[in-house]
Structures are given as structure tokens and as C-alpha cells.
Design an enzyme around this catalytic site. Structure first.
Site, PDB file in Angstrom:
ATOM      1  N   TYR A  64       0.814  -1.270  -0.067  1.00 11.20           N
ATOM      2  CA  TYR A  64       0.012  -0.037  -0.078  1.00 11.20           C
ATOM      3  C   TYR A  64       0.873   1.185  -0.118  1.00 11.20           C
ATOM      4  CZ  TYR A  64      -4.292  -2.764   0.070  1.00 11.20           C
ATOM      5  OH  TYR A  64      -5.469  -3.565  -0.466  1.00 11.20           O
ATOM      6  N   GLN A  98     -15.420   1.207  -7.712  1.00 12.62           N
ATOM      7  CA  GLN A  98     -14.785   0.355  -7.029  1.00 12.62           C
ATOM      8  C   GLN A  98     -13.166   0.830  -6.736  1.00 12.62           C
ATOM      9  OE1 GLN A  98     -15.287  -3.880  -8.623  1.00 12.62           O
ATOM     10  NE2 GLN A  98     -16.246  -2.528 -10.084  1.00 12.62           N
ATOM     11  N   ASN A  99     -13.073   1.921  -7.493  1.00 16.31           N
ATOM     12  CA  ASN A  99     -11.609   2.439  -7.609  1.00 16.31           C
ATOM     13  C   ASN A  99     -11.406   3.029  -6.105  1.00 16.31           C
ATOM     14  OD1 ASN A  99     -11.503   1.357  -9.801  1.00 16.31           O
ATOM     15  ND2 ASN A  99     -11.559   3.436 -11.162  1.00 16.31           N
ATOM     16  N   HIS A 116     -15.094   0.659  -2.499  1.00 18.69           N
ATOM     17  CA  HIS A 116     -13.921  -0.039  -1.583  1.00 18.69           C
ATOM     18  C   HIS A 116     -13.009   0.828  -0.759  1.00 18.69           C
ATOM     19  CE1 HIS A 116     -14.308  -3.336  -4.874  1.00 18.69           C
ATOM     20  NE2 HIS A 116     -15.460  -3.545  -4.072  1.00 18.69           N
TER      21      HIS A 116
HETATM   22  P1  OAD Z   1     -10.207  -5.405 -13.009  1.00 19.34           P
HETATM   23  O1  OAD Z   1      -8.592  -5.303 -13.197  1.00 19.34           O
HETATM   24  O2  OAD Z   1     -10.610  -6.784 -12.695  1.00 19.34           O
HETATM   25  O3  OAD Z   1     -10.594  -5.173 -14.644  1.00 19.34           O
HETATM   26  C1  OAD Z   1     -10.397  -4.029 -15.112  1.00 19.34           C
HETATM   27  C2  OAD Z   1     -11.300  -3.904 -16.435  1.00 19.34           C
HETATM   28  O4  OAD Z   1     -10.795  -2.724 -17.126  1.00 19.34           O
HETATM   29  C3  OAD Z   1     -11.054  -5.387 -17.723  1.00 19.34           C
HETATM   30  O5  OAD Z   1     -12.305  -5.543 -17.727  1.00 19.34           O
HETATM   31  C4  OAD Z   1     -10.310  -4.145 -18.772  1.00 19.34           C
HETATM   32  O6  OAD Z   1     -10.739  -4.757 -19.964  1.00 19.34           O
HETATM   33  C5  OAD Z   1     -10.617  -3.029 -18.692  1.00 19.34           C
HETATM   34  N1  OAD Z   1     -10.047  -1.919 -19.220  1.00 19.34           N
HETATM   35  C6  OAD Z   1      -8.806  -1.810 -19.094  1.00 19.34           C
HETATM   36  N2  OAD Z   1      -8.252  -0.666 -19.827  1.00 19.34           N
HETATM   37  C7  OAD Z   1      -9.194   0.115 -19.939  1.00 19.34           C
HETATM   38  C8  OAD Z   1      -9.430   1.412 -20.654  1.00 19.34           C
HETATM   39  N3  OAD Z   1      -8.461   2.255 -20.989  1.00 19.34           N
HETATM   40  N4  OAD Z   1     -10.682   1.877 -20.681  1.00 19.34           N
HETATM   41  C9  OAD Z   1     -11.719   1.047 -20.249  1.00 19.34           C
HETATM   42  N5  OAD Z   1     -11.520  -0.208 -19.829  1.00 19.34           N
HETATM   43  C10 OAD Z   1     -10.401  -0.862 -19.478  1.00 19.34           C
HETATM   44  O7  OAD Z   1     -10.734  -4.372 -12.159  1.00 19.34           O
HETATM   45  P2  OAD Z   1     -12.186  -4.035 -11.468  1.00 19.34           P
HETATM   46  O8  OAD Z   1     -12.966  -4.845 -12.139  1.00 19.34           O
HETATM   47  O9  OAD Z   1     -12.153  -2.566 -11.129  1.00 19.34           O
HETATM   48  O10 OAD Z   1     -10.891  -5.079  -5.236  1.00 19.34           O
HETATM   49  O11 OAD Z   1     -11.816  -4.975 -10.126  1.00 19.34           O
HETATM   50  C11 OAD Z   1     -12.673  -5.100  -9.201  1.00 19.34           C
HETATM   51  C12 OAD Z   1     -12.131  -5.010  -7.613  1.00 19.34           C
HETATM   52  O12 OAD Z   1     -11.250  -6.170  -7.862  1.00 19.34           O
HETATM   53  C13 OAD Z   1     -11.026  -4.065  -7.448  1.00 19.34           C
HETATM   54  O13 OAD Z   1     -11.651  -2.883  -6.835  1.00 19.34           O
HETATM   55  C14 OAD Z   1     -10.105  -4.684  -6.429  1.00 19.34           C
HETATM   56  C15 OAD Z   1      -9.949  -6.015  -7.170  1.00 19.34           C
HETATM   57  O14 OAD Z   1      -9.673  -7.035  -6.551  1.00 19.34           O
HETATM   58  C16 OAD Z   1     -10.418  -5.322  -4.082  1.00 19.34           C
HETATM   59  O15 OAD Z   1      -9.292  -5.098  -3.817  1.00 19.34           O
HETATM   60  C17 OAD Z   1     -11.286  -5.536  -2.922  1.00 19.34           C
END
Ligand code: OAD
Length: 243
Positions: A64, A98-99, A116
Site C-alpha cells: 500500500y 470500485q476504485n 472499496h
Molecule cells: P479489473 O482489473 O478486474 O478489470 C479492469 C477492467 O478494465 C478489465 O475488464 C479491462 O478490460 C478494462 N480496461 C482496461 N483498460 C481500460 C481502458 N483504458 N478503458 C476501459 N476499460 C479498460 O478491475 P475491477 O473490475 O475494477 O478489489 O476490479 C474490481 C476489484 O477487484 C477491485 O476494486 C479490487 C480488485 O480485487 C479489491 O481489492 C477488494
């Protein structure tokens, strides 16, 4: 596709955005599940659970601290700013994210639900003390009020979301005319269910993601590009249609 998305925006009284790590990718924040994402290098069970922190707080803090250090030089991009501007164009606009990077706020969005938590917050594991800022707090920081251990102000796997956040997010999803799902893989609950809830309640669903996700199957429009380009294009088309 862009025109269709802009047309949905044109008629919307209530818009909800559900954003994930892909929203911040173009600001230089790594995602989690992409090829170069955090979870391709690290095991979440060792860094993002209460058990991991109890076992090895210094290891968890080290990760972190590095993310906090990196965040200090990161800025929102044009896509974040467009979403912030839309608050003055749509009667009701909510961003559910979620960010943990605070970039929606930094871009000027006011109505933001951070499911989150936040990377720039540290809080006491024993009392109500919390501190906001990106200063380096050291390898194993302690609470100035009760001497107990401080922890990152984020939500880890297996933990409850901040009080009221889930309810507010689902209320926004149920109420909206348009839900924009931006940059999330759609696999982490409860955020992943916002799309289904909005769709069931009659909303139009716009997905912005270069890669298909489980949400794509029931989205009305899927824009397969980065969020900055997609949001810029929707914004332009919407302005051309008039507001
Ligand atoms: P992920 O890393 O799982 O997914 C990111 C998504 O963004 C993917 O589907 C990519 O295809 C897409 N992506 C990448 N670049 C992009 C761009 N320039 N424009 C649009 N989309 C793009 O992230 P999250 O779904 O946010 O939680 O993950 C959710 C949670 O999982 C996070 O908050 C975190 C993680 O574990 C915890 O730590 C509790």
C-alpha cells in the site's frame, strides 16, 4: 454505437456510472486482472485480506505504501473530467466506483460512492481515528490516539463495504435511466450486480471496455475502446444532438 449511447444520454433524467480499474488505467493506475495487472504479479490472499494483514502487516503496508507513493503523481484524465461535467447536464448523476484512487473526486465529480474505500486514508484498527493524505506513514504505523495499529482505509476481500455505500449504490442503479459500466471486469460483488439490477429495473446499459465481460451479454451498447476515447466520443455526439 456512439450515437446510440449519446441518444440514451440525451433523454436521461438519472444516470449512474459504475466504474472499475479500467477507468483509471489511462491515468497510469494499474488494473487488477489484465495481463500486467496487480493480480498477475501478486496473490490477493497475501495482500488484500484481513487475515493477510494480521499475519504480516509490514508486507501489506509495503504494497500500500508503494501504491500511495505512485498515486501522489497521478492525475485524472479527460474521461474523468467529462463524467464530472455531466453532473451539470443530467438532473441526477451518481458515480459508483470500485476504485480507491480518488480520481473521480479529483476530476470534480461530487456525487461519488466509493465502494472499496480510499488509498489515501489510513484508519485505526481499534478506535475511530482516521487520517487522509498520501504522506508515507512508515512500515507499521500506529494510531496517535490509542497506539494501536493503523491500516489502509480500503475494503479487503471478505470485509463489509462502508456503511450505507451498498444501499446507496443499488438505489442509484434501480433509479437510473442509463447505467454506464466503465472499465470493470464485472466479477467482484456487489459492484458486479449493479448492471443486472439496473437492467431489470428498465435502464439502458452502456458498457465501455476494450474486452468483453459477463456484463456485455445484456448491455444495450458495448463500446470496445478505452474509456477516454469512448467518453469523449459520446460527449461530442451528445453535444451535436443538443442537450
Ligand atoms: P479489473 O482489473 O478486474 O478489470 C479492469 C477492467 O478494465 C478489465 O475488464 C479491462 O478490460 C478494462 N480496461 C482496461 N483498460 C481500460 C481502458 N483504458 N478503458 C476501459 N476499460 C479498460 O478491475 P475491477 O473490475 O475494477 O478489489 O476490479 C474490481 C476489484 O477487484 C477491485 O476494486 C479490487 C480488485 O480485487 C479489491 O481489492 C477488494
Amino acid at each position: 454505437m456512439i450515437r446510440q449511447a449519446a441518444d440514451y444520454m440525451l433523454g436521461a433524467q438519472s444516470v449512474c456510472v459504475s466504474s472499475g480499474a479500467g477507468m483509471s488505467a489511462e491515468s497510469g493506475v494499474p488494473t487488477f486482472r489484465d495481463d500486467s495487472g496487480h493480480w498477475s504479479k501478486f496473490n490477493p490472499a497475501e495482500l488484500a485480506t484481513p487475515e493477510a494483514f494480521a499475519r504480516n502487516p509490514r508486507k501489506v503496508w509495503a504494497w500500500y505504501r508503494e501504491r500511495r507513493r505512485a498515486l501522489a503523481s497521478i492525475e485524472p484524465h479527460a474521461g474523468h473530467r467529462i463524467l464530472a461535467e455531466w453532473e451539470s447536464r443530467v438532473p441526477e448523476m451518481v458515480v459508483v466506483t470500485q476504485n480507491v484512487d480518488g480520481l473521480h473526486h479529483a476530476a470534480g465529480s461530487k456525487n461519488v460512492i466509493e465502494l472499496h474505500g480510499r488509498l489515501d486514508v489510513a484508519r485505526c484498527t481499534a478506535c475511530d481515528y482516521a487520517i487522509q493524505g498520501l504522506d508515507d506513514l512508515g512500515p507499521d504505523p500506529r494510531c496517535p490516539e490509542c497506539e494501536q495499529r493503523l491500516r489502509p482505509g480500503v475494503v479487503w476481500f471478505g470485509e463489509m463495504l462502508p456503511p450505507g455505500a451498498t444501499e446507496a449504490a443499488f438505489a442509484a442503479a434501480r433509479k437510473c435511466d442509463v447505467l454506464l459500466v466503465i472499465g470493470t471486469s464485472g466479477v467482484v460483488q456487489p459492484a458486479a450486480s449493479l448492471a443486472e439490477v439496473a437492467k431489470t429495473a428498465g435502464a439502458r446499459l452502456i458498457e465501455i471496455n476494450p474486452t468483453p465481460t459477463p456484463i456485455s451479454a445484456y448491455a444495450d451498447v458495448c463500446l470496445r475502446s478505452g474509456c477516454r476515447d469512448a467518453l469523449t466520443a459520446i460527449d461530442r455526439a451528445w453535444r451535436e444532438m443538443g442537450s
